[in-house]
Design a protein around this motif. Sequence first.
Motif, PDB file in Angstrom:
ATOM      1  N   UNK A   6      46.718  72.724  82.025  1.00 28.14           N
ATOM      2  CA  UNK A   6      48.086  73.028  81.602  1.00 28.14           C
ATOM      3  C   UNK A   6      49.103  72.542  82.633  1.00 28.14           C
ATOM      4  N   UNK A   7      48.728  71.490  83.344  1.00 31.66           N
ATOM      5  CA  UNK A   7      49.660  70.907  84.304  1.00 31.66           C
ATOM      6  C   UNK A   7      49.795  71.704  85.580  1.00 31.66           C
ATOM      7  N   UNK A   8      48.841  72.603  85.871  1.00 26.88           N
ATOM      8  CA  UNK A   8      48.891  73.394  87.094  1.00 26.88           C
ATOM      9  C   UNK A   8      49.602  74.723  86.943  1.00 26.88           C
ATOM     10  N   UNK A   9      49.793  75.209  85.721  1.00 33.96           N
ATOM     11  CA  UNK A   9      50.424  76.516  85.523  1.00 33.96           C
ATOM     12  C   UNK A   9      49.534  77.615  86.084  1.00 33.96           C
ATOM     13  N   UNK A  10      50.117  78.630  86.686  1.00 30.49           N
ATOM     14  CA  UNK A  10      49.311  79.742  87.219  1.00 30.49           C
ATOM     15  C   UNK A  10      48.570  80.473  86.110  1.00 30.49           C
ATOM     16  N   UNK A  11      47.388  80.915  86.444  1.00 27.02           N
ATOM     17  CA  UNK A  11      46.590  81.690  85.509  1.00 27.02           C
ATOM     18  C   UNK A  11      47.006  83.155  85.559  1.00 27.02           C
ATOM     19  N   UNK A  12      47.052  83.804  84.425  1.00 29.54           N
ATOM     20  CA  UNK A  12      47.374  85.221  84.397  1.00 29.54           C
ATOM     21  C   UNK A  12      48.838  85.489  84.111  1.00 29.54           C
TER      22      UNK A  12
ATOM     23  N   UNK B 217      65.481  78.715 100.139  1.00 33.31           N
ATOM     24  CA  UNK B 217      66.214  77.663  99.451  1.00 33.31           C
ATOM     25  C   UNK B 217      65.298  76.547  98.986  1.00 33.31           C
ATOM     26  N   UNK B 218      64.337  76.201  99.820  1.00 32.62           N
ATOM     27  CA  UNK B 218      63.384  75.165  99.460  1.00 32.62           C
ATOM     28  C   UNK B 218      62.528  75.603  98.272  1.00 32.62           C
ATOM     29  N   UNK B 219      62.129  76.884  98.240  1.00 37.59           N
ATOM     30  CA  UNK B 219      61.337  77.402  97.129  1.00 37.59           C
ATOM     31  C   UNK B 219      62.138  77.375  95.829  1.00 37.59           C
ATOM     32  N   UNK B 220      63.417  77.738  95.924  1.00 37.96           N
ATOM     33  CA  UNK B 220      64.269  77.705  94.734  1.00 37.96           C
ATOM     34  C   UNK B 220      64.402  76.273  94.224  1.00 37.96           C
TER      35      UNK B 220
ATOM     36  N   UNK C 146      61.992  72.582  88.314  1.00 39.06           N
ATOM     37  CA  UNK C 146      61.252  71.923  87.226  1.00 39.06           C
ATOM     38  C   UNK C 146      60.297  72.861  86.500  1.00 39.06           C
ATOM     39  N   UNK C 147      60.219  74.126  86.956  1.00 33.38           N
ATOM     40  CA  UNK C 147      59.284  75.076  86.330  1.00 33.38           C
ATOM     41  C   UNK C 147      59.994  76.261  85.673  1.00 33.38           C
ATOM     42  N   UNK C 148      61.336  76.207  85.591  1.00 30.19           N
ATOM     43  CA  UNK C 148      62.090  77.338  85.048  1.00 30.19           C
ATOM     44  C   UNK C 148      61.542  77.800  83.696  1.00 30.19           C
ATOM     45  N   UNK C 149      61.369  76.861  82.789  1.00 26.71           N
ATOM     46  CA  UNK C 149      61.059  77.203  81.398  1.00 26.71           C
ATOM     47  C   UNK C 149      59.672  77.802  81.229  1.00 26.71           C
ATOM     48  N   UNK C 150      58.706  77.356  82.025  1.00 27.80           N
ATOM     49  CA  UNK C 150      57.322  77.783  81.818  1.00 27.80           C
ATOM     50  C   UNK C 150      56.858  78.832  82.827  1.00 27.80           C
TER      51      UNK C 150
ATOM     52  N   UNK D  89      59.122  81.316  85.014  1.00 35.66           N
ATOM     53  CA  UNK D  89      60.355  81.844  85.616  1.00 35.66           C
ATOM     54  C   UNK D  89      60.108  82.707  86.843  1.00 35.66           C
ATOM     55  N   UNK D  90      58.898  83.273  86.980  1.00 44.21           N
ATOM     56  CA  UNK D  90      58.607  84.135  88.128  1.00 44.21           C
ATOM     57  C   UNK D  90      58.667  83.368  89.438  1.00 44.21           C
ATOM     58  N   UNK D  91      58.384  82.066  89.397  1.00 41.99           N
ATOM     59  CA  UNK D  91      58.416  81.246  90.607  1.00 41.99           C
ATOM     60  C   UNK D  91      59.828  81.205  91.187  1.00 41.99           C
ATOM     61  N   UNK D  92      60.828  81.169  90.320  1.00 41.25           N
ATOM     62  CA  UNK D  92      62.216  81.214  90.774  1.00 41.25           C
ATOM     63  C   UNK D  92      62.678  82.630  91.064  1.00 41.25           C
TER      64      UNK D  92
END
Length: 324
Positions: A84-90, A275-278, A283-287, A289-292
Amino acid sequence: MTFTPTELEAEGAAGGEATGDPASSSPPASGRRLARAFMRDRAAVACAAYILVVILMALTAPLLVKLSGYGPLEFDQAAVDPNLGGLPLGWGGGIGTDHWFGVEPGNGRDIFARIVYGARVSMTIALLATALTSTLGVVFGLIAGYFGGRTDMVISRIMEFLMAFPALIFMIAVLSALPAENRQALLVVVISFFGWPYLARIVRGQTMSLKQREFVESAKASGASSAQIIFKEILPNLSSTIIVMTTLAVPGYVGTEAGLSFLGVGVVPPTPSWGQMIASSVSWYAVDPAYFLFPGAFLFLLVLSFTVLGDRIKKIAESGEGRA
């Protein structure tokens, strides 16, 4: 720029006069009254508590990472789905007992570990920049305000020159041209270089008012040197202004560091920064959102806490609750 304390500048002369008479101000008693007034302010206490949590988190980052089990640079490919392009599991970007805040998409780095180490980077840069800015601003402001004449003219022209620059653009240009080594130290120097005139301008105005007061004239008559008058007579009467200004400066510098890292000229990867993490999460906002969400929430609450804390301290000082 990082912050523009126009309201405090407008009130500078009044503030200097309010605190200028040593006969009406006793530092120990004033400190106790200020502390009591501060403890009665729930918003100030809550903000101070969150700031303390972030500072403790930054100081104990190695211990916290040992407890969580993953370092900020460790990859956990088992926590992401390559199909799935590297999406986190769970659920929630991989939140679980192994990864408390989930993992970064694509590489599986632990978000909690990068958050706590990012707090160390962000707070170190912001606090060192605030300390350097405050030192330069107070010293140059005192010298310009006390001596006046050509000394004041030279320092004032330098302040006006730096304040006329679009600081963020020049920070980006300067940092882009400098080598990536020691980037945190460079950030502190560059931010401080453009930030000190704002505090110096306020200190200068209040010093010009205070040097006309009776206690300064008495010190001159007793044979005190200029250095003694500046640092023993005038500087203590500027303490409340300096505390407020430095408290309000920290969130500006936290945001500046985050913004520069977001733009790619701040902290160099793989060193973690909020800031770097944000920036990486765009590029992952849509799939995912927890990363942001996690670095964004920590950054927002830290800036909000410092801003509210500075505002509450300013109001307490102005209300007279902190005076003897």
